[in-house]
Design a protein around this motif. Structure first.
Motif, mmCIF file in Angstrom:
data_model
loop_
_atom_site.group_PDB
_atom_site.id
_atom_site.type_symbol
_atom_site.label_atom_id
_atom_site.label_comp_id
_atom_site.label_asym_id
_atom_site.label_seq_id
_atom_site.Cartn_x
_atom_site.Cartn_y
_atom_site.Cartn_z
ATOM 1 N N PRO A 102 -16.074 5.595 10.817
ATOM 2 C CA PRO A 102 -15.819 4.636 9.748
ATOM 3 C C PRO A 102 -16.294 3.223 10.122
ATOM 4 C CG PRO A 102 -13.805 5.048 10.972
ATOM 5 C CD PRO A 102 -14.881 5.888 11.616
ATOM 6 N N TYR A 103 -17.303 3.124 10.947
ATOM 7 C CA TYR A 103 -17.856 1.825 11.353
ATOM 8 C C TYR A 103 -19.375 1.899 11.259
ATOM 9 C CZ TYR A 103 -13.151 1.749 13.172
ATOM 10 O OH TYR A 103 -11.790 1.851 13.257
ATOM 11 N N ARG A 104 -19.985 0.798 10.901
ATOM 12 C CA ARG A 104 -21.445 0.758 10.852
ATOM 13 C C ARG A 104 -21.887 -0.705 10.810
ATOM 14 N NH1 ARG A 104 -22.626 2.406 4.556
ATOM 15 N NH2 ARG A 104 -22.008 0.384 3.681
ATOM 16 N N SER A 123 -7.896 -4.655 -1.035
ATOM 17 C CA SER A 123 -8.466 -5.430 0.072
ATOM 18 C C SER A 123 -9.977 -5.543 -0.020
ATOM 19 C CB SER A 123 -8.094 -4.787 1.407
ATOM 20 O OG SER A 123 -8.605 -3.472 1.461
ATOM 21 N N SER A 124 -10.594 -4.666 -0.808
ATOM 22 C CA SER A 124 -12.055 -4.728 -0.951
ATOM 23 C C SER A 124 -12.500 -5.898 -1.816
ATOM 24 C CB SER A 124 -12.578 -3.443 -1.592
ATOM 25 O OG SER A 124 -12.742 -2.461 -0.623
ATOM 26 N N PRO A 182 -9.251 0.107 -2.940
ATOM 27 C CA PRO A 182 -8.261 -0.748 -2.303
ATOM 28 C C PRO A 182 -8.420 -2.213 -2.731
ATOM 29 C CG PRO A 182 -10.028 -0.288 -0.756
ATOM 30 C CD PRO A 182 -10.328 0.498 -2.004
ATOM 31 N N TRP A 203 0.904 -1.156 0.000
ATOM 32 C CA TRP A 203 0.000 0.000 0.000
ATOM 33 C C TRP A 203 0.935 1.196 0.000
ATOM 34 C CZ3 TRP A 203 -3.523 1.304 4.818
ATOM 35 C CH2 TRP A 203 -4.318 2.421 4.527
ATOM 36 N N TRP A 208 -20.816 4.372 1.445
ATOM 37 C CA TRP A 208 -20.466 4.955 2.755
ATOM 38 C C TRP A 208 -20.565 6.469 2.710
ATOM 39 C CZ3 TRP A 208 -18.500 2.761 7.408
ATOM 40 C CH2 TRP A 208 -18.491 1.361 7.413
ATOM 41 N N GLU A 259 -17.897 0.747 -1.823
ATOM 42 C CA GLU A 259 -17.359 1.844 -1.037
ATOM 43 C C GLU A 259 -18.218 3.108 -1.150
ATOM 44 O OE1 GLU A 259 -13.420 4.486 -1.544
ATOM 45 O OE2 GLU A 259 -13.349 2.431 -2.239
ATOM 46 N N ALA A 280 -16.151 -2.241 9.020
ATOM 47 C CA ALA A 280 -15.339 -1.027 8.921
ATOM 48 C C ALA A 280 -15.408 -0.479 7.506
ATOM 49 C CB ALA A 280 -13.898 -1.330 9.286
ATOM 50 N N HIS A 281 -15.117 0.786 7.391
ATOM 51 C CA HIS A 281 -15.064 1.430 6.080
ATOM 52 C C HIS A 281 -14.119 0.656 5.167
ATOM 53 C CE1 HIS A 281 -14.404 4.465 3.025
ATOM 54 N NE2 HIS A 281 -15.394 5.172 3.537
ATOM 55 N N PRO A 282 -14.500 0.458 3.908
ATOM 56 C CA PRO A 282 -13.666 -0.361 3.007
ATOM 57 C C PRO A 282 -12.239 0.164 2.830
ATOM 58 C CG PRO A 282 -15.806 0.077 2.023
ATOM 59 C CD PRO A 282 -15.745 0.889 3.273
ATOM 60 N N LEU A 283 -12.019 1.437 3.103
ATOM 61 C CA LEU A 283 -10.643 1.934 2.960
ATOM 62 C C LEU A 283 -9.757 1.532 4.145
ATOM 63 C CD1 LEU A 283 -11.288 5.457 1.389
ATOM 64 C CD2 LEU A 283 -10.478 3.376 0.249
ATOM 65 N N ALA A 339 -16.400 -4.711 -2.221
ATOM 66 C CA ALA A 339 -17.216 -3.952 -1.276
ATOM 67 C C ALA A 339 -17.630 -2.650 -1.940
ATOM 68 C CB ALA A 339 -16.425 -3.675 -0.003
#
Lengths: 648, 648
Positions: A613-615, A570-571, A568, A381, A607, A604, B538-541, A602
Motif C-alpha cells: 500500500p505504498y508507492r 481523509s482523502s 474516506p 471512522w 491504486w 483511489e 500511502a494508499h488513500p484508505l 486523492a
C-alpha cells in the motif's frame, strides 16, 4: 425575583419542547427500566427497595441515585417554563418516594441503604454519597423555584444539615470531602435560595479542605485496608490528580484529572470567589480557565482528551480520533463559564459557553431526543470504532441509554434551564448584560424599577438580533446600560448597532458593546452580527490539527459526513480557494444552513488491487465538491465517517 | 551441506560483531539478573531452582524459559560465524543446567516444575509450554549445527518425543495445540536436521488441528472452571481470534489477532505447504500474505496496529502514534517471508523481508546494542507518551530490558543468523537466487558441483553490488542460472548488469533478473542498483497517512527527529518542490546518508500567548530546511519528537 426569563426562540423552542415532550418522559421511562433494548437504570427500583416497598438487590452504579436527581432538576426547570400538571404529579410521586427512602437522621442514599448499610461515609473517594446529595440539592432548588413546593427542599435540607454536622474540622467530624465534586456548587445554590450562611460555609469547607496534607483519600484508603469500590482485592493508592485533590485548589494552575470533576469544582470555586471576595480563589479560577480553554479545549467546546480516566491529558494534546470530550464535561464547562461571567462580565467566558453549547452539547443528543453520545469525537471512522480497541469508546451512532447514564439527564437539565444563561444584571443594578443571543421575554430590576426586554434572534442561522424595551410600571424612561456581547466568531467585520432605526455608537468593554441611555417604552435596538463562514486553524502546537482547517459559521462548527461526501474523508483536501458557499439544507437539514465548497480528492481508483500500500508520491488529485453540515447534527443519518478538521 | 554462507559486509559485520561482543554477553548478564536498573529476568535462576541447585520461587512470566532458549539459539548462530570457546563454555554450562532441570520422562518447563507441579498441559491457552519447547528446539538445532554438539538436541528430542506421545488424535492423547504458536515452525527445523518424519507430522498435526470445532481452548477453559492464568477469579471465554484458533487455518484470509502468534503460524504453514505440497495451505499463506503486507503493514515493515492484544486491527488501520509494530512481530514477518521465498522465489517476499529488517527490526536496537524498543512507532511525541495514557506503550527511548523481554533475544537470534536469509538454490539445483544484497562468501552445490560466490555490496548507502564466481573443485565452468532480485524500492530506473565488464541482458521472472551461462572461475558480475531518494505516498484508505509522504532511499525509510528539526514536527510540511538532497552524516550518523530538503513551517510565534487556540486560517508559513535520518537510527540522541510521515 431579580430576573425572570422565558425563552421564545425559533431554534431553542424546539429543544425546550423536545426536552419537555420527549427527553423528560423518555428518561422517566428509562429510570423505571421500561425502555426496550436499553440497559436498565434501576434508579427508581433502588428507591422502592430502600423505601421498603419492594424486595431486591441494589442495581446500577454506586451513584445511580443521581440520575433521578438530575431528572427531577430537569423537571423543575421545565415546569418553570411550561407548567404541566401531569408531569408535576409524577415528580411529586418520585419526591414522596425519596422521602420514604430517607433515614430518620436525614441520611439519603439507596446504595448504602440497600447494599452496604453501616458503611456510610467510609469511602468518600469512590462512593459518591456527597455527589448524589449535591444533585438532590440542585433538584430541590429547581423544583422549589418552579413549583413553590418545598417537600424535596425539606428532605434535602435535613440531609445537608446531617452532612454539616458530620463534616468539618471540629473534633469528631470527618475531615473529608467527596471523590466527585458536585455538592460544592449545589450548596451555593441552596445558600442562594435559603440565605442560610452555613450552606455557603459548608461549600467553602469542602473547597478549602481539598488537597490539604495529609491527603484525606490516602488516609481513607489505608483505613479501608487499601481497598477500592471499583477493584477486587488490594487496590493501588488513589490517583489524587484524578479528582483534583493533588494540590490545594488555590495552588492549581493546570486543568488535570477527570474532566467532569474538574469543571464542577472550578464552577464552585468561581461561585465562592464571587460570594466571598476571595482573591486567591479567583486567581486560581482565572489560571485554570486560561489553561483549560486556551490549551486543552477542542474547537467544539469539548474537554478531556483521553478515555482512560475520562481526563484531561496535557497542553495541546487534542487528538480528534481517540478523543473523549464527554458530554457532561462540556456541560460542566458551561456551568463554570456561567459562573466566571458572574465573577466578571468578559465575553471570552460567554464565547466558550456558547461554543460548548451549540456544538459539543447540542451534538450529544439526537434529533429525536432519545439517543445520546457520551463521547463526542471530532473524527469518526466507524470500522475503527468497531475493530480497533483503542477506539471502542468512540461510538459512530448515539446510544439509547448508558449503564452509566450521567450524560442524558445532564443535557436535559441544561437545556431546560437555558434561560438562566442569557442575561446578567450588574451588582450596581445599572448594566444589563446579554451573553447569549436567544429569543426571549425577560424582566429585570434596573435603575430601581422593572424593565422588560424582548429579544428576537435569528441565530444560529442569521445574525440579526433585536431588542425591545418596555417599562411595565410606566414612567418616562429608565436609565441603564445595555451591554451586548461581541461574539468571538473570527468575523472580519464588526457588528453594527441601531437604536430606533438610527446607527448607534457604543463603547467596547471586556468584549461587550455598551450603550447607556434613558430607555423609553418601545425603544428598539438592532444588533447586527456578521455571519461569515470562516476557515479556522488550530494553534500549531495542537499536532492533531496541523495542516488542517475547520469550518465555523457564527457559533456553529461544521463537519463533513460520509452521507454527503465520499469516504474516506481523509482523502479530501480543501482547494487553494475552496469558494465556500452557504445554502439552505433539506431533509434532516431542513431550515439549516449547509456549507459547500471545492476540494481535491486523492484518486483511489488509480491504486492496484494487489501489492504494497505504498508507492512513489504522485499528484493524482481530482476536483470534488464537498458539503459540510453543522457539527451538532452529525450522526443523525446512516452511521459513517465524520470529520471536523479538513486538510488544507 | 547444501549452502554455506558467511557474511563479510561493511554494514552488517558491525551488527554481527555487536551481537557477538555486546548483545549476547549483555543478555547473558540479563538472564542472570546482573544488569543494574533493569527488571530481573529470573530465567537462569528458575532453571537452578528447577534443577534443585537453589531454593526459591519461580520468577518472571510463565514463558520465561524461552528467553534462555532464544539466547542459546543466538549463541548457536554466532558460533557458526565466529567460534568463541569462552562463549561456548558458558553455553555448554547453560545446557547442562537445562538437562538437570528436565524430568525423567523428558518434560521440561521451569514454571510447571516450580510453581504448578501436576498442572502440566492443563492450560495450553495461557501457559506457553509448547511455545517454550519450540524455542528449545530452535536453540538445539542451531547449537548442533554450529558446534556439532548434540547434548541440547538430545534433551530436546526427549521432550519432543514426550509431546508426540501426549498430543494427537488417538484415544488418550490431548487433542490440543499451543496458545502461542512457535513449536510448529521449530518442529520443521528439527525434521530438517534429523530427517525424522514424525517431527514433521507433529507440526502438521498442530497446524491441522488448530481452529477445529469444538474449539479446544473453549473446552479447556470450561474444564479449568473458566479460569485464566492472567486474571483473578472467573475469566471470560477465550478470544479465539487472538491466537488464530477462530477458524481452521486453511479458511483464514485476513491477518488477525496477536501479530507475533499470527506470523509464527503463517511461517510454519509456509514450511508445511512446501514440504507436503498442500495446496490449501499454500493458498491460505498467499491470501494471508496479500492481506498482511498489502493492507496491514506499516511502511517500516511493522505489523500490529493496536497495543490492546498486541494485535492486527483491520485493513488500512495503521495509526502512526498509537501504533504497536512490535519488534518480534516484524521478526516473525521476516521468518514468514523467508519461508514464502522457499515456497516460491518471488521478489515481493524478499522486498518485505528487507523492509522489515532494515527498518522496524534494526531500529528496535540502539547503536550500543544494550537498549531495545518493543513498540516501534512511526510518530513520537514524548510528552504524549508520558502524559496521555493512550500512548503510554509508545516509548520515546529504548529500554534496557523488559519484564517480558521477548524482543531483545529475538533480535539477537535473527541478526546472528542473517546469513540464512541471503540465498536460495532452486530445487533442481540449477538456479541460485540472491534475495538480499549483503556482502558474503558463500558456497553452493550447483550443476552437480561446488560453486563459490563472493558478494560485495555497498548497501544500504550505495547500490553497487558485485559477485565473483569461483570453482574450488576446478573444471572449465559450471552451467547455472544466477537470479538477482530487482528490489521494489520505487526507483525510476532499472538496475544494470555487467558480466566481466560487458553489459549483460537478463530476463525478468517473478521480480528476479535471471542470467544463465557457463560460469567460469573468476567470472565477475556487477549489479548496479539505482538508489534515488523518493517521496512515498500511502494508499488513500490508510487514513493516518492521508496528505503525507515518507522518504525512502533504497531499502531505508527515513524519519525526522527533533534533534535535527524544530518541534513540533507536525508544523513542517514539504515544499512543493522539496529539492531533496543527500549528504554524508557525521557524529552518530557517521558513514550514513542523511537527506535534506526544503519545507514550510507554521509560524508559531505569530500566535498570542493567551486566548483560544483557534483563529481564522492564515498562511504564515516560513521556509525552512529539514533533515531526515534513516529510521533505524532514530532515538539514539536526546529523546524528542520523531515522525516518518510528513505533510505534503
Amino acid at each position: 425575583m431579580k430576573q425572570q426569563v422565558r425563552i421564545q426562540d425559533e431554534f431553542w423552542n424546539d429543544y425546550a419542547e423536545l426536552v419537555r415532550q420527549t427527553v423528560i418522559p423518555y428518561q422517566w421511562e428509562a429510570l423505571n427500566d421500561r425502555i426496550e433494548g436499553a440497559a436498565p437504570s434501576f434508579a427508581i427500583r433502588n428507591f422502592r427497595i430502600a423505601a421498603g416497598l419492594e424486595e431486591g438487590e441494589f442495581g446500577g452504579l454506586v451513584f445511580q441515585d443521581s440520575d433521578l436527581a438530575k431528572w427531577l432538576e430537569a423537571v423543575g426547570h421545565s415546569l418553570r417554563r411550561h407548567p404541566d400538571p401531569e408531569l408535576e404529579r409524577i415528580a411529586d410521586g418520585a419526591i414522596d418516594l425519596i422521602g420514604q427512602a430517607q433515614f430518620e437522621d436525614g441520611y439519603l442514599n439507596t446504595y448504602f441503604t440497600i447494599k452496604e448499610p453501616g458503611k456510610q461515609w467510609t469511602n468518600l473517594h469512590d462512593a459518591h454519597e456527597l455527589y448524589c446529595a449535591g444533585h438532590f440539592i440542585e433538584a430541590a432548588v429547581a423544583y422549589a423555584e418552579a413549583t413553590g413546593k418545598r417537600k424535596l427542599l425539606e428532605i434535602v435540607c435535613r440531609f445537608v444539615d446531617l452532612i454539616d454536622r458530620r463534616f468539618g474540622t471540629e473534633p469528631g467530624q470527618i475531615r473529608g470531602y467527596c471523590g466527585h465534586q458536585e455538592i460544592e456548587l449545589a450548596l451555593v445554590k441552596l445558600f442562594a435560595l435559603t440565605g442560610e450562611e452555613r450552606y455557603l460555609n459548608l461549600s467553602r469547607y469542602f473547597i478549602d479542605e481539598r488537597g490539604s496534607k495529609p491527603n484525606y483519600f490516602v488516609d481513607e484508603w489505608e483505613r479501608r485496608g487499601r481497598t477500592s469500590h471499583w477493584v477486587q482485592g488490594i487496590a493501588s493508592a488513589p490517583n489524587l490528580e484524578y479528582n483534583q485533590s493533588h494540590l490545594p485548589v488555590r495552588e492549581q494552575s493546570v486543568a488535570a484529572g477527570h474532566s467532569v470533576r474538574a469543571v464542577y469544582m472550578y464552577a464552585a470555586m468561581a461561585d465562592l470567589a464571587r460570594l466571598t471576595g476571595d482573591a486567591g480563589l479567583r486567581e486560581a479560577c482565572e489560571r485554570l480557565w486560561a489553561n483549560a480553554t486556551g490549551k486543552q479545549m477542542y474547537i467544539t467546546g469539548g474537554i478531556g482528551s483521553t478515555h482512560l480516566g475520562e481526563a484531561f491529558s496535557f497542553d495541546y494534546d487534542l487528538p480528534n480520533d481517540t478523543v473523549y470530550a464527554e458530554t457532561c464535561a462540556s456541560i460542566g464547562l458551561i456551568f463554570w463559564a456561567r459562573r466566571m461571567l458572574r465573577l466578571e462580565a468578559k465575553s471570552d467566558y460567554a464565547d466558550v459557553m456558547e461554543r460548548a453549547l451549540y456544538n459539543n452539547v447540542l451534538g450529544s443528543m439526537s434529533k429525536d431526543g432519545k439517543h445520546f453520545f457520551y463521547v463526542n469525537p471530532l473524527e469518526v471512522w466507524p470500522e475503527a470504532s468497531a475493530k480497533n480497541p483503542d477506539r471502542h469508546h468512540v461510538k459512530p451512532a448515539r446510544q439509547k441509554w448508558f449503564g452509566c447514564s450521567c450524560c442524558p439527564p445532564n443535557v436535559a437539565r441544561l437545556l431546560s434551564s437555558l434561560s438562566d444563561y442569557i442575561y446578567d444584571v450588574s451588582e450596581d443594578g445599572r448594566t444589563l448584560y446579554t451573553h447569549l443571543f436567544i429569543g426571549s421575554e425577560a424582566s429585570f430590576e434596573l435603575d430601581g424599577r422593572r424593565v422588560n426586554l424582548r429579544q428576537r434572534s435569528g441565530l444560529p442561522w442569521d445574525g440579526r438580533v433585536a431588542f425591545e424595551v418596555s417599562l411595565p410600571e410606566g414612567g418616562e424612561s429608565a436609565a441603564f446600560e445595555l451591554a451586548l456581547r461581541v461574539p468571538g466568531w473570527f468575523q472580519s467585520a464588526a457588528p453594527a448597532m441601531h437604536v430606533n432605526g438610527q446607527p448607534q455608537t457604543f463603547r467596547m468593554d471586556n468584549g461587550y458593546a455598551k450603550v447607556e441611555r434613558n430607555w423609553a417604552e418601545g425603544d428598539k435596538l438592532e444588533w447586527l452580527l456578521p455571519l461569515e463562514t470562516k476557515l479556522v486553524a488550530a494553534h500549531p502546537l495542537i499536532r492533531a490539527d496541523a495542516g488542517k482547517a475547520a469550518i465555523q459559521r457564527g457559533p456553529l462548527v461544521y463537519c463533513l459526513e460520509e452521507a454527503d461526501n465520499a469516504a474516506p474523508l481523509s482523502s479530501l483536501s480543501l482547494a487553494v480557494d475552496p469558494k465556500l458557499s452557504e445554502r439552505l439544507g433539506d431533509g434532516l437539514l431542513d431550515g439549516c444552513i449547509v456549507v459547500e465548497g471545492e476540494g481535491l480528492a486523492a484518486d483511489e481508483t488509480a491504486w492496484p488491487e494487489e501489492g504494497l500500500p505504498y508507492r512513489p508520491l504522485r499528484k493524482l488529485d481530482k476536483p470534488v465538491r464537498f458539503k459540510a453540515i453543522p457539527y451538532f447534527l452529525w450522526g443523525n443519518r446512516e452511521p459513517g465517517e465524520m470529520s471536523v478538521w479538513l486538510r488544507v
